[in-house]
Design a protein around this motif. Sequence first.
Motif, PDB file in Angstrom:
ATOM      1  N   PHE A 167      -3.765 -46.701 -27.486  1.00 27.82           N
ATOM      2  CA  PHE A 167      -2.450 -46.625 -28.128  1.00 27.82           C
ATOM      3  C   PHE A 167      -1.867 -45.224 -28.015  1.00 27.82           C
ATOM      4  N   HIS A 168      -0.618 -45.155 -27.575  1.00 32.87           N
ATOM      5  CA  HIS A 168       0.117 -43.887 -27.513  1.00 32.87           C
ATOM      6  C   HIS A 168       0.871 -43.707 -28.828  1.00 32.87           C
ATOM      7  N   VAL A 169       0.511 -42.706 -29.619  1.00 30.67           N
ATOM      8  CA  VAL A 169       1.093 -42.504 -30.938  1.00 30.67           C
ATOM      9  C   VAL A 169       2.366 -41.673 -30.858  1.00 30.67           C
ATOM     10  N   LEU A 170       2.311 -40.535 -30.142  1.00 31.59           N
ATOM     11  CA  LEU A 170       3.402 -39.582 -30.228  1.00 31.59           C
ATOM     12  C   LEU A 170       3.464 -38.693 -28.997  1.00 31.59           C
ATOM     13  N   THR A 171       4.677 -38.416 -28.531  1.00 36.62           N
ATOM     14  CA  THR A 171       4.913 -37.350 -27.567  1.00 36.62           C
ATOM     15  C   THR A 171       6.046 -36.497 -28.117  1.00 36.62           C
ATOM     16  N   PHE A 172       5.730 -35.249 -28.391  1.00 37.01           N
ATOM     17  CA  PHE A 172       6.708 -34.278 -28.890  1.00 37.01           C
ATOM     18  C   PHE A 172       7.015 -33.322 -27.750  1.00 37.01           C
ATOM     19  N   GLN A 173       8.318 -33.052 -27.522  1.00 34.16           N
ATOM     20  CA  GLN A 173       8.732 -32.122 -26.470  1.00 34.16           C
ATOM     21  C   GLN A 173       9.690 -31.083 -27.044  1.00 34.16           C
ATOM     22  N   PHE A 174       9.727 -29.928 -26.394  1.00 36.94           N
ATOM     23  CA  PHE A 174      10.687 -28.898 -26.786  1.00 36.94           C
ATOM     24  C   PHE A 174      11.271 -28.254 -25.540  1.00 36.94           C
ATOM     25  N   LEU A 175      12.486 -27.730 -25.696  1.00 35.64           N
ATOM     26  CA  LEU A 175      13.116 -26.974 -24.616  1.00 35.64           C
ATOM     27  C   LEU A 175      12.406 -25.641 -24.504  1.00 35.64           C
ATOM     28  N   MET A 176      12.325 -25.105 -23.289  1.00 33.07           N
ATOM     29  CA  MET A 176      11.713 -23.789 -23.158  1.00 33.07           C
ATOM     30  C   MET A 176      12.433 -22.941 -22.128  1.00 33.07           C
ATOM     31  N   LEU A 177      12.358 -21.648 -22.367  1.00 34.32           N
ATOM     32  CA  LEU A 177      12.945 -20.640 -21.506  1.00 34.32           C
ATOM     33  C   LEU A 177      11.829 -19.664 -21.155  1.00 34.32           C
ATOM     34  N   GLU A 178      11.453 -19.620 -19.881  1.00 36.08           N
ATOM     35  CA  GLU A 178      10.407 -18.716 -19.423  1.00 36.08           C
ATOM     36  C   GLU A 178      11.070 -17.566 -18.672  1.00 36.08           C
ATOM     37  N   LEU A 179      11.287 -16.464 -19.358  1.00 37.89           N
ATOM     38  CA  LEU A 179      12.047 -15.350 -18.799  1.00 37.89           C
ATOM     39  C   LEU A 179      11.392 -14.763 -17.555  1.00 37.89           C
ATOM     40  N   ARG A 180      10.094 -14.690 -17.520  1.00 41.26           N
ATOM     41  CA  ARG A 180       9.382 -14.108 -16.377  1.00 41.26           C
ATOM     42  C   ARG A 180       9.643 -14.876 -15.078  1.00 41.26           C
ATOM     43  N   LYS A 181       9.916 -16.161 -15.190  1.00 43.99           N
ATOM     44  CA  LYS A 181      10.111 -17.000 -14.014  1.00 43.99           C
ATOM     45  C   LYS A 181      11.573 -17.060 -13.571  1.00 43.99           C
ATOM     46  N   MET A 182      12.424 -16.326 -14.247  1.00 43.38           N
ATOM     47  CA  MET A 182      13.844 -16.349 -13.907  1.00 43.38           C
ATOM     48  C   MET A 182      14.187 -15.185 -12.990  1.00 43.38           C
ATOM     49  N   ASN A 183      15.176 -15.385 -12.145  1.00 39.24           N
ATOM     50  CA  ASN A 183      15.620 -14.336 -11.235  1.00 39.24           C
ATOM     51  C   ASN A 183      16.836 -13.641 -11.839  1.00 39.24           C
ATOM     52  N   TRP A 184      16.698 -12.365 -12.147  1.00 38.46           N
ATOM     53  CA  TRP A 184      17.782 -11.616 -12.783  1.00 38.46           C
ATOM     54  C   TRP A 184      19.040 -11.599 -11.917  1.00 38.46           C
ATOM     55  N   ARG A 185      18.882 -11.751 -10.603  1.00 42.39           N
ATOM     56  CA  ARG A 185      20.033 -11.732  -9.704  1.00 42.39           C
ATOM     57  C   ARG A 185      20.987 -12.907  -9.952  1.00 42.39           C
ATOM     58  N   ASP A 186      20.457 -13.991 -10.508  1.00 44.80           N
ATOM     59  CA  ASP A 186      21.288 -15.150 -10.823  1.00 44.80           C
ATOM     60  C   ASP A 186      22.277 -14.862 -11.951  1.00 44.80           C
ATOM     61  N   TYR A 187      22.062 -13.763 -12.678  1.00 41.86           N
ATOM     62  CA  TYR A 187      22.874 -13.465 -13.860  1.00 41.86           C
ATOM     63  C   TYR A 187      23.617 -12.134 -13.753  1.00 41.86           C
ATOM     64  N   ILE A 188      23.588 -11.520 -12.598  1.00 39.10           N
ATOM     65  CA  ILE A 188      24.113 -10.163 -12.442  1.00 39.10           C
ATOM     66  C   ILE A 188      25.619 -10.063 -12.683  1.00 39.10           C
ATOM     67  N   TYR A 189      26.362 -11.123 -12.453  1.00 43.23           N
ATOM     68  CA  TYR A 189      27.820 -11.054 -12.585  1.00 43.23           C
ATOM     69  C   TYR A 189      28.338 -11.655 -13.883  1.00 43.23           C
ATOM     70  N   THR A 190      27.477 -11.838 -14.852  1.00 45.32           N
ATOM     71  CA  THR A 190      27.919 -12.374 -16.132  1.00 45.32           C
ATOM     72  C   THR A 190      28.148 -11.244 -17.131  1.00 45.32           C
ATOM     73  N   ASN A 191      29.085 -11.444 -18.034  1.00 43.67           N
ATOM     74  CA  ASN A 191      29.349 -10.476 -19.095  1.00 43.67           C
ATOM     75  C   ASN A 191      28.656 -10.860 -20.397  1.00 43.67           C
ATOM     76  N   ASN A 192      27.768 -11.823 -20.330  1.00 43.63           N
ATOM     77  CA  ASN A 192      27.074 -12.314 -21.511  1.00 43.63           C
ATOM     78  C   ASN A 192      26.122 -11.254 -22.040  1.00 43.63           C
ATOM     79  N   PRO A 193      26.239 -10.845 -23.321  1.00 40.88           N
ATOM     80  CA  PRO A 193      25.381  -9.773 -23.855  1.00 40.88           C
ATOM     81  C   PRO A 193      23.904 -10.155 -23.946  1.00 40.88           C
ATOM     82  N   VAL A 194      23.596 -11.434 -24.043  1.00 38.03           N
ATOM     83  CA  VAL A 194      22.189 -11.856 -24.081  1.00 38.03           C
ATOM     84  C   VAL A 194      21.551 -11.614 -22.727  1.00 38.03           C
ATOM     85  N   VAL A 195      22.258 -11.859 -21.662  1.00 38.30           N
ATOM     86  CA  VAL A 195      21.739 -11.618 -20.322  1.00 38.30           C
ATOM     87  C   VAL A 195      21.520 -10.117 -20.111  1.00 38.30           C
ATOM     88  N   ALA A 196      22.434  -9.308 -20.584  1.00 37.31           N
ATOM     89  CA  ALA A 196      22.289  -7.859 -20.427  1.00 37.31           C
ATOM     90  C   ALA A 196      21.028  -7.357 -21.108  1.00 37.31           C
TER      91      ALA A 196
END
Length: 171
Positions: free
Chosen positions: A141-170
């Motif tokens: 019997f499968h009782v439960l599957t819980f999932q959450f959104l995740m953001l793995e900063l180390r795996k992101m390429n900073w170049r994808d965000y270089i032209y944004t004015n978003n202060p969180v990206v900065a």
Amino acid sequence: MSLTMFVREDSTQYIHHDQLFKQLIHTFFTEFLEVFFPDVHEHIDFSTIKPLSEEMFTDLLEGESRRADIIIETKLKGQDTMIIIHVEPQSYGQSNFHERMYHYFSLLYNKYRKPILPIAIFSYNENRYERNKFTIEFPFFHVLTFQFLMLELRKMNWRDYIYTNNPVVAA
């Protein structure tokens, strides 16, 4: 794209990553969702955002206390139902983190009785495989599957965000 530990000039005390992220996200919550979770951002009614106090949870079996870091109450656009968004920054590897996210989810749900959107932000320096799912099941019997959104900063390429004015990206 990660924050590193900082050493104060007048002491050897460290400022913890998680606290920096907590302050950043509380200040720029809208911008955080806009850049990293655009699907969530488009559905949130930002005129109804209300930060809730941090929640302290004690694990009676392990004997340790933990805090759910960022808890925001808001509504979805066009709906009257309030929801809770829980954001948990994590700056170090922890083998049972996915289970801890489930514990926070269940405790928050038991307290507020509202739908909860859980998000984890991983900011450590090494590449790791993180699970975003906690499952309880038996061979019969499968009782439960819980999932959450995740953001793995180390795996992101900073170049994808270089032209944004978003202060969180900065940051």
